[in-house]
Write a protein that holds these residues in place. Sequence first.
Motif, PDB file in Angstrom:
ATOM      1  N   GLU A  24      -5.532  -6.246   0.419  1.00  0.00           N
ATOM      2  CA  GLU A  24      -4.753  -6.839  -0.662  1.00  0.00           C
ATOM      3  C   GLU A  24      -3.251  -6.620  -0.511  1.00  0.00           C
ATOM      4  O   GLU A  24      -2.469  -7.158  -1.265  1.00  0.00           O
ATOM      5  CB  GLU A  24      -5.218  -6.287  -2.003  1.00  0.00           C
ATOM      6  CG  GLU A  24      -4.993  -4.814  -2.142  1.00  0.00           C
ATOM      7  CD  GLU A  24      -6.089  -4.126  -2.929  1.00  0.00           C
ATOM      8  OE1 GLU A  24      -5.811  -3.053  -3.446  1.00  0.00           O
ATOM      9  OE2 GLU A  24      -7.190  -4.643  -3.008  1.00  0.00           O
ATOM     10  N   THR A  25      -2.841  -5.817   0.452  1.00  0.00           N
ATOM     11  CA  THR A  25      -1.418  -5.614   0.678  1.00  0.00           C
ATOM     12  C   THR A  25      -0.848  -6.790   1.473  1.00  0.00           C
ATOM     13  O   THR A  25      -1.563  -7.494   2.166  1.00  0.00           O
ATOM     14  CB  THR A  25      -1.144  -4.306   1.447  1.00  0.00           C
ATOM     15  OG1 THR A  25      -1.774  -4.386   2.711  1.00  0.00           O
ATOM     16  CG2 THR A  25      -1.667  -3.112   0.683  1.00  0.00           C
ATOM     17  N   HIS A  78       2.290   0.566   3.273  1.00  0.00           N
ATOM     18  CA  HIS A  78       1.156  -0.126   2.666  1.00  0.00           C
ATOM     19  C   HIS A  78       1.045   0.197   1.181  1.00  0.00           C
ATOM     20  O   HIS A  78       0.789  -0.700   0.368  1.00  0.00           O
ATOM     21  CB  HIS A  78      -0.146   0.247   3.379  1.00  0.00           C
ATOM     22  CG  HIS A  78      -0.375  -0.491   4.644  1.00  0.00           C
ATOM     23  ND1 HIS A  78      -0.868  -1.768   4.678  1.00  0.00           N
ATOM     24  CD2 HIS A  78      -0.153  -0.146   5.934  1.00  0.00           C
ATOM     25  CE1 HIS A  78      -0.962  -2.175   5.935  1.00  0.00           C
ATOM     26  NE2 HIS A  78      -0.527  -1.205   6.716  1.00  0.00           N
ATOM     27  N   ARG A  82       1.540  -2.474  -1.852  1.00  0.00           N
ATOM     28  CA  ARG A  82       0.466  -2.681  -2.828  1.00  0.00           C
ATOM     29  C   ARG A  82       1.001  -2.530  -4.248  1.00  0.00           C
ATOM     30  O   ARG A  82       0.687  -3.301  -5.130  1.00  0.00           O
ATOM     31  CB  ARG A  82      -0.670  -1.687  -2.602  1.00  0.00           C
ATOM     32  CG  ARG A  82      -1.801  -1.948  -3.561  1.00  0.00           C
ATOM     33  CD  ARG A  82      -2.907  -0.952  -3.552  1.00  0.00           C
ATOM     34  NE  ARG A  82      -3.173  -0.308  -2.289  1.00  0.00           N
ATOM     35  CZ  ARG A  82      -3.902   0.784  -2.197  1.00  0.00           C
ATOM     36  NH1 ARG A  82      -4.414   1.340  -3.250  1.00  0.00           N
ATOM     37  NH2 ARG A  82      -4.111   1.335  -1.029  1.00  0.00           N
ATOM     38  N   ARG A  83       1.847  -1.524  -4.461  1.00  0.00           N
ATOM     39  CA  ARG A  83       2.405  -1.285  -5.794  1.00  0.00           C
ATOM     40  C   ARG A  83       3.348  -2.416  -6.198  1.00  0.00           C
ATOM     41  O   ARG A  83       3.374  -2.835  -7.338  1.00  0.00           O
ATOM     42  CB  ARG A  83       3.141   0.041  -5.800  1.00  0.00           C
ATOM     43  CG  ARG A  83       3.555   0.472  -7.181  1.00  0.00           C
ATOM     44  CD  ARG A  83       4.076   1.886  -7.219  1.00  0.00           C
ATOM     45  NE  ARG A  83       3.042   2.803  -6.760  1.00  0.00           N
ATOM     46  CZ  ARG A  83       3.295   3.834  -5.962  1.00  0.00           C
ATOM     47  NH1 ARG A  83       4.499   4.070  -5.533  1.00  0.00           N
ATOM     48  NH2 ARG A  83       2.310   4.640  -5.577  1.00  0.00           N
ATOM     49  N   ALA A  86       1.171  -5.636  -6.897  1.00  0.00           N
ATOM     50  CA  ALA A  86       0.122  -5.495  -7.908  1.00  0.00           C
ATOM     51  C   ALA A  86       0.635  -5.886  -9.288  1.00  0.00           C
ATOM     52  O   ALA A  86      -0.129  -6.303 -10.136  1.00  0.00           O
ATOM     53  CB  ALA A  86      -0.404  -4.067  -7.942  1.00  0.00           C
TER      54      ALA A  86
END
Length: 87
Positions: A24-25, A78, A82-83, A86
């Motif tokens: 998802e990154t 990574h 992601r953060r 998101a």
Amino acid sequence: MAMFVYAFIGLVVGALAFVAMPSETKVRLFSSGLLGLLGGIVGGLFGSSISPPSVSTLSPLGVVLAVVGSLAVSVAMHLAARRRYAA
């Protein structure tokens, strides 16, 4: 010669970090490999500079720090990606 080994170690660890991290990154394989390469070179040169002189130019501490440095840079990127994506 040792810098090429550290760069190769970083490239391999960066690619393995890409495979191990969730998909998802937004960090792709090429950028993950480059980040690993950068961390491997920095960690390897740092380890070589603080280790005692050895017979060969390749320092065992440099190899260990190349792996740790490339893994740290790849995983940190990574997690940051992601953060950021998101939200």
